[in-house]
Design a protein around this motif. Structure first.
Motif, mmCIF file in Angstrom:
data_model
loop_
_atom_site.group_PDB
_atom_site.id
_atom_site.type_symbol
_atom_site.label_atom_id
_atom_site.label_comp_id
_atom_site.label_asym_id
_atom_site.label_seq_id
_atom_site.Cartn_x
_atom_site.Cartn_y
_atom_site.Cartn_z
ATOM 1 N N VAL A 94 0.810 -1.214 0.000
ATOM 2 C CA VAL A 94 0.000 0.000 0.000
ATOM 3 C C VAL A 94 0.849 1.271 0.000
ATOM 4 N N THR A 128 4.543 3.570 -0.442
ATOM 5 C CA THR A 128 5.856 3.751 -1.028
ATOM 6 C C THR A 128 6.658 4.546 -0.010
ATOM 7 N N ARG A 138 4.249 7.652 0.787
ATOM 8 C CA ARG A 138 3.083 7.975 -0.040
ATOM 9 C C ARG A 138 2.165 6.774 -0.016
ATOM 10 N N SER A 179 -1.007 4.630 -1.531
ATOM 11 C CA SER A 179 -1.814 4.393 -2.712
ATOM 12 C C SER A 179 -3.237 4.085 -2.255
ATOM 13 N N GLY A 193 -5.924 3.471 -4.033
ATOM 14 C CA GLY A 193 -6.509 2.343 -4.759
ATOM 15 C C GLY A 193 -6.081 1.008 -4.169
ATOM 16 N N ARG A 194 -4.801 0.886 -3.870
ATOM 17 C CA ARG A 194 -4.309 -0.364 -3.284
ATOM 18 C C ARG A 194 -4.853 -0.571 -1.876
ATOM 19 N N SER A 195 -5.014 0.519 -1.128
ATOM 20 C CA SER A 195 -5.562 0.365 0.221
ATOM 21 C C SER A 195 -7.011 -0.107 0.155
#
Length: 175
Positions: free
Chosen positions: A24, A26, A58, A60, A62-64
């Protein structure tokens, strides 16, 4: 029974640290600046919202959402399979109300999940920065004290170039 819960807690924490967080988030490879560490530690100790205020990572969105939907379905699908016969006989109006309730629960629990992930990553970043800037002071013992000293230094308008020396002097003095 206690061992089972302890094992579940440990394995879920390891799964979060080793799988979910790298997927999730970076994370920056560079070290955290001293002033960023002080500011972030102060916000963390005061329980303030950290999203978007910490340099070095950072998220994400969408991934979370993908991870949360997968975890949500791990709970929801077995429950719906278990209660399928009861749910099949319920009036459709009640099912509509239940759908509204579960949708609200989904977004409310997502907000909690997201805050948990951000706090976990923030603590990891703070601890890494702490190891760079305060290697001789244990984080658990001195984090609140450093946040308090930093607040006092801001009130006294200590220049940034003298901030590190001021905080280290205060830590040694209080020790």
């Amino acid at each position: 029974m206690f061992r089972l819960f302890s094992w579940m807690k440990t394995s879920s924490r390891n799964f979060t640290d080793e799988t979910i967080i790298p997927y999730v988030f970076t994370l920056s490879d560079g070290p955290m600046l001293f002033r960023d560490l002080l500011k972030t530690n102060k916000m963390y100790q005061e329980g303030l919202k950290l999203e978007g205020k910490i340099p070095g990572f950072r998220m994400s969105i969408g991934r979370s959402y993908l991870v949360f939907i997968a975890l949500w379905h791990l709970i929801l699908l077995p429950a719906s399979a278990l209660f399928h016969t009861v749910l099949a006989k319920i009036d459709c109006h009640l099912l509509i109300l239940m759908a509204i309730l579960f949708t609200g629960m989904f977004f409310a629990t997502y907000a909690i999940f997201k805050e948990y992930l951000i706090d976990t990553v923030a603590l990891r970043i703070i601890r890494n920065g702490w190891g760079n800037h305060f290697p001789h002071f244990d984080y658990d013992l001195h984090a609140k004290e450093v946040a308090k000293i930093y607040s006092e230094a801001l009130e006294k308008e200590i220049p940034h170039k003298n901030m590190q020396l001021y905080i280290l002097d205060q830590l040694v003095e209080n020790k």
